[in-house]
Scaffold this motif. Sequence first.
Motif, PDB file in Angstrom:
ATOM      1  N   GLU A  94       0.839  -1.205   0.000  1.00 50.80           N
ATOM      2  CA  GLU A  94       0.000   0.000   0.000  1.00 50.80           C
ATOM      3  C   GLU A  94       0.873   1.253   0.000  1.00 50.80           C
ATOM      4  O   GLU A  94       0.564   2.247  -0.707  1.00 50.80           O
ATOM      5  N   GLN A  95       1.951   1.207   0.798  1.00 54.81           N
ATOM      6  CA  GLN A  95       2.852   2.357   0.823  1.00 54.81           C
ATOM      7  C   GLN A  95       3.499   2.580  -0.530  1.00 54.81           C
ATOM      8  O   GLN A  95       3.636   3.734  -0.996  1.00 54.81           O
ATOM      9  N   ASN A  96       3.888   1.463  -1.153  1.00 56.20           N
ATOM     10  CA  ASN A  96       4.487   1.588  -2.490  1.00 56.20           C
ATOM     11  C   ASN A  96       3.468   2.156  -3.482  1.00 56.20           C
ATOM     12  O   ASN A  96       3.811   2.999  -4.332  1.00 56.20           O
ATOM     13  N   ASP A  97       2.239   1.618  -3.354  1.00 60.70           N
ATOM     14  CA  ASP A  97       1.201   2.155  -4.239  1.00 60.70           C
ATOM     15  C   ASP A  97       1.000   3.651  -3.989  1.00 60.70           C
ATOM     16  O   ASP A  97       0.839   4.450  -4.945  1.00 60.70           O
ATOM     17  N   LYS A  98       1.003   4.039  -2.712  1.00 67.13           N
ATOM     18  CA  LYS A  98       0.839   5.458  -2.394  1.00 67.13           C
ATOM     19  C   LYS A  98       2.012   6.280  -2.897  1.00 67.13           C
ATOM     20  O   LYS A  98       1.839   7.404  -3.430  1.00 67.13           O
ATOM     21  N   LEU A  99       3.225   5.683  -2.679  1.00 68.30           N
ATOM     22  CA  LEU A  99       4.406   6.400  -3.182  1.00 68.30           C
ATOM     23  C   LEU A  99       4.362   6.561  -4.689  1.00 68.30           C
ATOM     24  O   LEU A  99       4.739   7.622  -5.237  1.00 68.30           O
ATOM     25  N   ASP A 100       3.919   5.473  -5.351  1.00 71.58           N
ATOM     26  CA  ASP A 100       3.809   5.570  -6.816  1.00 71.58           C
ATOM     27  C   ASP A 100       2.786   6.639  -7.201  1.00 71.58           C
ATOM     28  O   ASP A 100       3.006   7.436  -8.138  1.00 71.58           O
ATOM     29  N   ALA A 101       1.681   6.652  -6.458  1.00 69.72           N
ATOM     30  CA  ALA A 101       0.650   7.660  -6.746  1.00 69.72           C
ATOM     31  C   ALA A 101       1.176   9.057  -6.456  1.00 69.72           C
ATOM     32  O   ALA A 101       0.966  10.016  -7.254  1.00 69.72           O
ATOM     33  N   ASP A 102       1.860   9.203  -5.317  1.00 73.85           N
ATOM     34  CA  ASP A 102       2.434  10.504  -4.973  1.00 73.85           C
ATOM     35  C   ASP A 102       3.487  10.911  -6.003  1.00 73.85           C
ATOM     36  O   ASP A 102       3.599  12.108  -6.370  1.00 73.85           O
ATOM     37  N   LYS A 103       4.255   9.947  -6.451  1.00 72.53           N
ATOM     38  CA  LYS A 103       5.276  10.224  -7.454  1.00 72.53           C
ATOM     39  C   LYS A 103       4.644  10.711  -8.744  1.00 72.53           C
ATOM     40  O   LYS A 103       5.122  11.681  -9.373  1.00 72.53           O
ATOM     41  N   GLU A 104       3.565   9.996  -9.109  1.00 76.35           N
ATOM     42  CA  GLU A 104       2.860  10.429 -10.315  1.00 76.35           C
ATOM     43  C   GLU A 104       2.269  11.831 -10.119  1.00 76.35           C
ATOM     44  O   GLU A 104       2.322  12.693 -11.015  1.00 76.35           O
ATOM     45  N   ALA A 105       1.722  12.020  -8.896  1.00 77.69           N
ATOM     46  CA  ALA A 105       1.141  13.350  -8.622  1.00 77.69           C
ATOM     47  C   ALA A 105       2.224  14.419  -8.656  1.00 77.69           C
ATOM     48  O   ALA A 105       2.033  15.526  -9.205  1.00 77.69           O
ATOM     49  N   LEU A 106       3.381  14.099  -8.041  1.00 81.55           N
ATOM     50  CA  LEU A 106       4.498  15.057  -8.058  1.00 81.55           C
ATOM     51  C   LEU A 106       5.000  15.304  -9.486  1.00 81.55           C
ATOM     52  O   LEU A 106       5.371  16.436  -9.855  1.00 81.55           O
ATOM     53  N   GLY A 107       4.994  14.232 -10.263  1.00 78.54           N
ATOM     54  CA  GLY A 107       5.431  14.379 -11.653  1.00 78.54           C
ATOM     55  C   GLY A 107       4.482  15.306 -12.413  1.00 78.54           C
ATOM     56  O   GLY A 107       4.934  16.179 -13.175  1.00 78.54           O
ATOM     57  N   ARG A 108       3.181  15.135 -12.202  1.00 75.09           N
ATOM     58  CA  ARG A 108       2.219  15.990 -12.869  1.00 75.09           C
ATOM     59  C   ARG A 108       2.346  17.432 -12.363  1.00 75.09           C
ATOM     60  O   ARG A 108       2.260  18.405 -13.140  1.00 75.09           O
ATOM     61  N   LYS A 109       2.563  17.532 -11.025  1.00 77.62           N
ATOM     62  CA  LYS A 109       2.707  18.871 -10.461  1.00 77.62           C
ATOM     63  C   LYS A 109       3.970  19.536 -10.989  1.00 77.62           C
ATOM     64  O   LYS A 109       3.975  20.755 -11.305  1.00 77.62           O
ATOM     65  N   ARG A 110       5.037  18.772 -11.078  1.00 74.77           N
ATOM     66  CA  ARG A 110       6.280  19.319 -11.639  1.00 74.77           C
ATOM     67  C   ARG A 110       6.079  19.750 -13.081  1.00 74.77           C
ATOM     68  O   ARG A 110       6.579  20.818 -13.510  1.00 74.77           O
ATOM     69  N   ASP A 111       5.354  18.872 -13.794  1.00 75.97           N
ATOM     70  CA  ASP A 111       5.114  19.239 -15.198  1.00 75.97           C
ATOM     71  C   ASP A 111       4.319  20.536 -15.267  1.00 75.97           C
ATOM     72  O   ASP A 111       4.585  21.417 -16.123  1.00 75.97           O
TER      73      ASP A 111
END
Length: 206
Positions: free
Chosen positions: A166-183
């Motif tokens: 679940e943490q990995n899934d959350k991290l992946d989701a957060d990473k994707e969110a951060l990636g979108r936010k960075r973009d």
Amino acid sequence: MSDPTGTSGLGGGSHVGADLAAVMQGGPTFLERMERLSEQKDAHDKALSELGLGRAARDAYLHANQAKVDAEKAHAAAAKVLNDANSQSAAKINEANATAARIVAKAKQEAEEIKAITTRQAVDAKAEADRLKWEAQALKDEAWNLKTDAEATQVMAQAAQRAINEQNDKLDADKEALGRKRDRLLLARDKLAAAIKEADGHVFGV
């Protein structure tokens, strides 16, 4: 003295002479003398017969008396033999009884010793069996505890794995969110840079 009957020369010492003398002296006539002779002969024969019976009876009495003596001796000897046999039998019986009593006493003692040894062995065997049973129960309890701990550890590991997942899934989701936010930030930066550049061109006449 003269012999008026003429019988002295007829062998008076013999039975024949005596019979003839009886005939000559027995009666007045010859027939009477013959009858007298016959009667005397019968009496003589009867006396001889009675004498023979008396001797036979005497011999039988003596024989019976001797047989009685012999029987008494035999009875005394038999009684002595029986008494000796009874004494020997009693002695042998007493000896046999004593031997049997010793054998029974020894057998009883050995049986008591065997019983005592068997009892000690039974007690030791029971104690050993109880110890082994306790050790087996302890091992069983330990195995149960280890199984329980393993099951609990497995449950915890599975829970931890789910948490990690679940943490990995959350991290992946957060990473994707951060990636979108960075973009978005990069896009905004680029837009801002372009706007600044455009503004500078108007201001400075570029």
